[in-house]
Design a protein around this motif. Sequence first.
Motif, PDB file in Angstrom:
ATOM      1  N   ILE A 238       0.837  -1.201   0.000  1.00 30.12           N
ATOM      2  CA  ILE A 238       0.000   0.000   0.000  1.00 30.12           C
ATOM      3  C   ILE A 238       0.877   1.259   0.000  1.00 30.12           C
ATOM      4  O   ILE A 238       0.626   2.226  -0.712  1.00 30.12           O
ATOM      5  CB  ILE A 238      -0.922  -0.032   1.237  1.00 30.12           C
ATOM      6  N   HIS A 239       1.914   1.187   0.800  1.00 31.76           N
ATOM      7  CA  HIS A 239       2.867   2.289   0.961  1.00 31.76           C
ATOM      8  C   HIS A 239       3.498   2.741  -0.363  1.00 31.76           C
ATOM      9  O   HIS A 239       3.860   3.901  -0.531  1.00 31.76           O
ATOM     10  CB  HIS A 239       3.946   1.770   1.918  1.00 31.76           C
ATOM     11  N   CYS A 242       0.857   5.106  -2.009  1.00 31.11           N
ATOM     12  CA  CYS A 242       0.021   5.952  -1.146  1.00 31.11           C
ATOM     13  C   CYS A 242       0.149   7.432  -1.516  1.00 31.11           C
ATOM     14  O   CYS A 242       1.243   7.928  -1.780  1.00 31.11           O
ATOM     15  CB  CYS A 242       0.430   5.745   0.314  1.00 31.11           C
ATOM     16  N   ARG A 244       0.012   9.801   0.393  1.00 28.41           N
ATOM     17  CA  ARG A 244       0.756  10.544   1.435  1.00 28.41           C
ATOM     18  C   ARG A 244       2.237  10.197   1.422  1.00 28.41           C
ATOM     19  O   ARG A 244       2.982  10.604   2.311  1.00 28.41           O
ATOM     20  CB  ARG A 244       0.165  10.245   2.815  1.00 28.41           C
ATOM     21  N   ARG A 245       2.659   9.417   0.471  1.00 28.46           N
ATOM     22  CA  ARG A 245       4.021   8.898   0.452  1.00 28.46           C
ATOM     23  C   ARG A 245       5.083  10.018   0.421  1.00 28.46           C
ATOM     24  O   ARG A 245       6.142   9.905   1.037  1.00 28.46           O
ATOM     25  CB  ARG A 245       4.179   7.979  -0.754  1.00 28.46           C
ATOM     26  N   PHE A 248       5.830  10.972   3.832  1.00 27.06           N
ATOM     27  CA  PHE A 248       6.673   9.984   4.519  1.00 27.06           C
ATOM     28  C   PHE A 248       8.132  10.226   4.145  1.00 27.06           C
ATOM     29  O   PHE A 248       9.012  10.314   5.006  1.00 27.06           O
ATOM     30  CB  PHE A 248       6.250   8.568   4.106  1.00 27.06           C
ATOM     31  N   CYS A 267       1.734  12.103   6.490  1.00 26.18           N
ATOM     32  CA  CYS A 267       1.805  10.639   6.577  1.00 26.18           C
ATOM     33  C   CYS A 267       1.353  10.147   7.959  1.00 26.18           C
ATOM     34  O   CYS A 267       1.639  10.768   8.986  1.00 26.18           O
ATOM     35  CB  CYS A 267       3.245  10.215   6.318  1.00 26.18           C
ATOM     36  N   TYR A 269       2.165   7.240   9.365  1.00 23.91           N
ATOM     37  CA  TYR A 269       3.046   6.175   9.869  1.00 23.91           C
ATOM     38  C   TYR A 269       3.150   6.180  11.396  1.00 23.91           C
ATOM     39  O   TYR A 269       3.068   5.141  12.043  1.00 23.91           O
ATOM     40  CB  TYR A 269       4.445   6.331   9.246  1.00 23.91           C
ATOM     41  N   CYS A 273       0.152   3.479  10.985  1.00 28.54           N
ATOM     42  CA  CYS A 273      -0.260   3.007   9.656  1.00 28.54           C
ATOM     43  C   CYS A 273       0.562   1.788   9.234  1.00 28.54           C
ATOM     44  O   CYS A 273       1.790   1.804   9.281  1.00 28.54           O
ATOM     45  CB  CYS A 273      -0.095   4.120   8.624  1.00 28.54           C
ATOM     46  N   GLY A 275       0.518   0.486   6.220  1.00 26.96           N
ATOM     47  CA  GLY A 275       0.719   0.471   4.764  1.00 26.96           C
ATOM     48  C   GLY A 275       2.098  -0.038   4.350  1.00 26.96           C
ATOM     49  O   GLY A 275       2.218  -0.737   3.336  1.00 26.96           O
ATOM     50  N   PRO A 276       3.156   0.247   5.131  1.00 33.93           N
ATOM     51  CA  PRO A 276       4.479  -0.220   4.706  1.00 33.93           C
ATOM     52  C   PRO A 276       4.671  -1.735   4.789  1.00 33.93           C
ATOM     53  O   PRO A 276       5.680  -2.250   4.327  1.00 33.93           O
ATOM     54  CB  PRO A 276       5.431   0.499   5.688  1.00 33.93           C
ATOM     55  N   VAL A 297      -6.653   5.362   4.509  1.00 31.19           N
ATOM     56  CA  VAL A 297      -5.674   6.451   4.631  1.00 31.19           C
ATOM     57  C   VAL A 297      -6.203   7.741   3.986  1.00 31.19           C
ATOM     58  O   VAL A 297      -6.019   8.838   4.521  1.00 31.19           O
ATOM     59  CB  VAL A 297      -4.321   6.024   4.012  1.00 31.19           C
TER      60      VAL A 297
HETATM   61 FE1  SF4 Z   1       0.716   6.192   3.331  1.00 28.37          FE
HETATM   62 FE2  SF4 Z   1       0.759   4.874   5.585  1.00 28.37          FE
HETATM   63 FE3  SF4 Z   1       2.864   4.793   3.954  1.00 28.37          FE
HETATM   64 FE4  SF4 Z   1       2.290   7.011   5.298  1.00 28.37          FE
HETATM   65  S1  SF4 Z   1       2.923   5.024   6.185  1.00 28.37           S
HETATM   66  S2  SF4 Z   1       2.848   6.863   3.156  1.00 28.37           S
HETATM   67  S3  SF4 Z   1       0.057   7.009   5.330  1.00 28.37           S
HETATM   68  S4  SF4 Z   1       0.847   3.979   3.548  1.00 28.37           S
END
Ligand code: SF4
Length: 393
Positions: A238-239, A242, A244-245, A248, A267, A269, A273, A275-276, A297
């Motif tokens: 997902i990361h 994303c 919002r990457r 991050f 982000c 994180y 989150c 996502g990573p 997200v």
């Molecule tokens: Fe997106 Fe979550 Fe990755 Fe941040 S940690 S970039 S909100 S997936």
Amino acid sequence: MGDMNELFDLGSDAFHGVEQRLGMSRRDYLQFCTTLAVTMGLPKGAEAAVAKAIETSQRPSVIWLHFQECTGCSESLLRAEHPTLEKLILDVISLDYHETLMAAAGHQAEAARKDAMKTHKGKYVLVVEGAIPVKDNGIFCKIGDHTAIDLVKECAADAAAVIAIGSCASWGGMPSTGPNPTGASSVAEVLGKSVVTIPGCPPNPYNFLATVVHFLTFGKLPDVDKLGRPKFAYSRLIHENCERRAHFDAGRFAMEFGDAGHRQGYCLYKLGCKGPETYANCSTIGFGDAGENNWPVGCGHPCIGCSEKGVGFTKPIHQVATVINIVPPQQYPRIVEEQGKGASFASAAALAALAGAAAGAAVMLTRNLGLSHAASEAERAKAEGKSKDQAQV
Ligand code: SF4
Ligand code: FSX
Ligand code: F3S
């Protein structure tokens, strides 16, 4: 252009039949077919094959079993925002047995299942929603006096394909959360063979639909990974995609719900989150067909890793994710510089090894994330009644 010609050749009776059946315009129908083809990662022009398959194929008979679950998988398919999605699903498949949706009850329902199994022997698709309790001979889930174990085995025996929909059926999901008192297990575990899995709690309806349409279009199920997940939907973190990457990478994190960073879309994180470490396409196709940014997200909530075994319903929501294979470009300026203790060189090296990246990049990353780990460990220590100094970072 051959493909486009083929598309516009759909002026056939069959095509008009589809238009009428669905009560949708040709444009909407082609748009839907294109969406499915894109979801499956098929090359340009494949929408024509998808359109043709939907239009001409006999709808596959689907027997849909429900076990330990919340019916969210069915809800996500049928309560989609887009008014035609439900119609499309019911048009693409022939849902011959589905306890929530069928009018029949009791013996009539049992008869409908047996009938569909007999009429479409070797051709029907079995969809299983929910985990299967195996403890104490499966007495925790019985339907029509049969245990879930017996039902899934009986129905799978003559199925052309078995699809486990949702995290519960795919790997146990929420019902299997420790201490798993009922022995909630996946379909693959109970059948002793791999099946196609579409995890997510609930899963994205398009991933299910695309899997079924792949079956219709090509006569076989899509390529899957070692966990049975269609590669078109679950091969990327997902990361990686994303929205919002960039935050991050630049070190801009929301530190608590409602703070300035959260309000500015930073982000998530540090709010836990996952996502990573979660493989799914939520960040690319959105969710529930309700438009752009309509996914956890996008709505401001950290991904909880609902589709990933060992993450969803296992790792605490506030715990920061393991960053599997992404390191931020070193040249990115960090607008909000985090001042934490950072991670040890060993963990930086481990990250670098995992990411296959230079140790320097991993050090930058771990420095960026340091405060988060420290804060999270301090929080955990506090909850356990230890002093901050005793907390391991
Ligand atoms: Fe997106 Fe979550 Fe990755 Fe941040 S940690 S970039 S909100 S997936
Ligand atoms: Fe619920 Fe389905 Fe979650 Fe499970 O989805 S949305 S608990 S994955 O089986 O109904
Ligand atoms: Fe689930 Fe995370 Fe997608 S919580 S729906 S895998 S964004």
